[in-house]
Write an enzyme that holds these catalytic residues in place. Structure first.
Site, mmCIF file in Angstrom:
data_model
loop_
_atom_site.group_PDB
_atom_site.id
_atom_site.type_symbol
_atom_site.label_atom_id
_atom_site.label_comp_id
_atom_site.label_asym_id
_atom_site.label_seq_id
_atom_site.Cartn_x
_atom_site.Cartn_y
_atom_site.Cartn_z
ATOM 1 N N LYS A 110 0.813 -1.213 0.000
ATOM 2 C CA LYS A 110 0.000 0.000 0.000
ATOM 3 C C LYS A 110 0.855 1.275 0.000
ATOM 4 O O LYS A 110 0.612 2.196 -0.767
ATOM 5 C CB LYS A 110 -0.854 -0.057 1.274
ATOM 6 C CG LYS A 110 -2.061 0.795 1.305
ATOM 7 C CD LYS A 110 -3.026 0.305 2.397
ATOM 8 C CE LYS A 110 -2.380 -0.128 3.679
ATOM 9 N NZ LYS A 110 -2.049 0.969 4.592
ATOM 10 N N ARG B 85 11.051 -1.209 11.343
ATOM 11 C CA ARG B 85 10.015 -0.604 12.179
ATOM 12 C C ARG B 85 9.756 -1.505 13.375
ATOM 13 O O ARG B 85 9.678 -2.723 13.243
ATOM 14 C CB ARG B 85 8.723 -0.451 11.369
ATOM 15 C CG ARG B 85 8.684 0.822 10.580
ATOM 16 C CD ARG B 85 7.532 0.866 9.629
ATOM 17 N NE ARG B 85 6.252 0.460 10.215
ATOM 18 C CZ ARG B 85 5.081 0.626 9.596
ATOM 19 N NH1 ARG B 85 5.045 1.163 8.403
ATOM 20 N NH2 ARG B 85 3.963 0.232 10.154
ATOM 21 N N ARG C 46 -1.149 -7.004 14.349
ATOM 22 C CA ARG C 46 -1.654 -6.015 13.390
ATOM 23 C C ARG C 46 -2.547 -6.676 12.333
ATOM 24 O O ARG C 46 -3.558 -6.118 11.920
ATOM 25 C CB ARG C 46 -0.484 -5.296 12.709
ATOM 26 C CG ARG C 46 0.230 -4.328 13.641
ATOM 27 C CD ARG C 46 1.563 -3.877 13.070
ATOM 28 N NE ARG C 46 1.422 -3.011 11.918
ATOM 29 C CZ ARG C 46 2.371 -2.834 10.998
ATOM 30 N NH1 ARG C 46 3.516 -3.477 11.090
ATOM 31 N NH2 ARG C 46 2.174 -2.018 9.995
ATOM 32 N N ARG D 268 11.410 -6.302 5.467
ATOM 33 C CA ARG D 268 11.337 -4.907 5.021
ATOM 34 C C ARG D 268 11.918 -3.943 6.054
ATOM 35 O O ARG D 268 11.892 -4.180 7.248
ATOM 36 C CB ARG D 268 9.904 -4.511 4.663
ATOM 37 C CG ARG D 268 9.096 -3.949 5.793
ATOM 38 C CD ARG D 268 7.793 -3.353 5.300
ATOM 39 N NE ARG D 268 7.000 -2.904 6.439
ATOM 40 C CZ ARG D 268 5.822 -2.329 6.338
ATOM 41 N NH1 ARG D 268 5.271 -2.137 5.160
ATOM 42 N NH2 ARG D 268 5.180 -1.951 7.413
ATOM 43 N N ARG E 148 -9.887 3.045 8.984
ATOM 44 C CA ARG E 148 -9.652 1.663 9.397
ATOM 45 C C ARG E 148 -10.860 1.088 10.129
ATOM 46 O O ARG E 148 -10.911 -0.110 10.367
ATOM 47 C CB ARG E 148 -8.447 1.596 10.322
ATOM 48 C CG ARG E 148 -7.099 1.335 9.643
ATOM 49 C CD ARG E 148 -6.120 1.177 10.744
ATOM 50 N NE ARG E 148 -4.826 0.644 10.490
ATOM 51 C CZ ARG E 148 -3.774 1.325 10.070
ATOM 52 N NH1 ARG E 148 -3.893 2.570 9.720
ATOM 53 N NH2 ARG E 148 -2.594 0.761 10.001
HETATM 54 P P1 AMP Z 1 0.410 2.137 9.464
HETATM 55 O O1 AMP Z 1 1.704 2.765 9.066
HETATM 56 O O2 AMP Z 1 -0.759 2.605 8.605
HETATM 57 O O3 AMP Z 1 0.489 0.651 9.578
HETATM 58 O O4 AMP Z 1 0.068 2.703 10.932
HETATM 59 C C1 AMP Z 1 0.942 2.472 12.023
HETATM 60 C C2 AMP Z 1 0.161 2.560 13.318
HETATM 61 O O5 AMP Z 1 -0.422 3.890 13.464
HETATM 62 C C3 AMP Z 1 -1.016 1.620 13.431
HETATM 63 O O6 AMP Z 1 -0.631 0.319 13.858
HETATM 64 C C4 AMP Z 1 -1.893 2.338 14.471
HETATM 65 O O7 AMP Z 1 -1.357 2.191 15.771
HETATM 66 C C5 AMP Z 1 -1.724 3.796 14.076
HETATM 67 N N1 AMP Z 1 -2.741 4.214 13.065
HETATM 68 C C6 AMP Z 1 -2.501 4.648 11.794
HETATM 69 N N2 AMP Z 1 -3.645 4.956 11.159
HETATM 70 C C7 AMP Z 1 -4.650 4.705 12.033
HETATM 71 C C8 AMP Z 1 -6.074 4.804 11.969
HETATM 72 N N3 AMP Z 1 -6.709 5.203 10.838
HETATM 73 N N4 AMP Z 1 -6.791 4.478 13.074
HETATM 74 C C9 AMP Z 1 -6.178 4.085 14.200
HETATM 75 N N5 AMP Z 1 -4.844 3.933 14.337
HETATM 76 C C10 AMP Z 1 -4.077 4.241 13.261
#
Ligand code: AMP
Length: 208
Positions: A15, A152, A163, A124, A90
């Site tokens: 993504k 990360r 996740r 990654r 989400r």
């Molecule tokens: P990502 O890089 O999109 O995987 O986001 C990393 C982390 O940020 C996630 O595991 C959540 O803890 C938080 N996060 C990002 N976007 C959201 C969202 N739309 N709603 C809730 N938590 C979020």
């Protein structure tokens, strides 16, 4: 017409990579809620301190906090030609909020199996400076900007499993909502990244 693109897919579906390419082609701001939150953690802002433990543990931050963050971001002038949302919405609550903020959404779903995702995420790393994701590279430096490549914290296998479970539970109702709409576009994320990009460009060009 403004392009309101929402990207949906499990963590590790490619993504982020596709988002960068789409934003460049259609000249849209790439709004990644994960990147905004990680930056806040790095900058040690009040928001960053509030969400640091949740992000490191693989949970979701509250709908209320994310709602404020996204509505502030979409109020900025650079979103006039449209935007590319990555990592939001989400939850159904977040999707309903977005419906109140903007109409005519193009929802792009990048689908990939759990098995493939665990394989990808274990190799990654992300660039500390430009946030570009690299898979399978042994180098320490980002090939694009020279920044440091780091793993990360939330790509650790235990956290990845959490996740993915969180994603699976929440994505189903979200996809049920969006897949019934005319702006829904599904692509196969198990293809090569370039093929996924080609499919995305073709589908989006056809709908502009
Ligand atoms: P990502 O890089 O999109 O995987 O986001 C990393 C982390 O940020 C996630 O595991 C959540 O803890 C938080 N996060 C990002 N976007 C959201 C969202 N739309 N709603 C809730 N938590 C979020």
């Amino acid at each position: 017409m403004a392009l309101h693109i929402v990207l949906i897919g499990p963590p590790g579906s490619g993504k982020g990579t596709q988002a960068v390419r789409l934003a460049r082609r259609y000249r849209l701001p790439h709004i990644s809620t994960g990147d905004i939150l990680r930056q806040a953690v790095r900058d040690d802002t009040p928001l960053g301190r509030e969400v640091a433990a949740t992000i490191a543990g693989g949970g979701l931050v509250s709908d209320e906090l994310i709602a404020n963050l996204v509505s502030d971001r979409l109020a900025r002038a650079d979103t006039a030609p449209g935007f590319l949302l990555d990592g939001f919405p989400r939850t159904l609550t977040q999707a309903h909020l977005l419906d109140r903020l903007r109409s005519d959404l193009l929802v792009v779903h990048i689908a990939a199996s759990n098995e493939e995702i665990v394989k990808r995420l274990s190799s990654r790393r992300i660039c500390q400076s430009c946030s570009l994701t690299q898979s399978g590279s042994q180098a320490d430096d980002c090939p694009y900007c020279g920044g440091l490549l780091i793993r990360r914290e939330d790509d650790e296998p235990e956290t990845v499993r959490k996740r993915l479970a969180t994603y699976a539970a929440l994505a189903e109702p979200l996809l049920a909502l969006y897949s019934a709409r005319p702006g829904y576009i599904a692509v196969n994320g198990l293809q090569s990244p370039d093929q996924v990009t080609a499919d995305l460009f073709a589908a989006l060009d056809a709908r502009r």
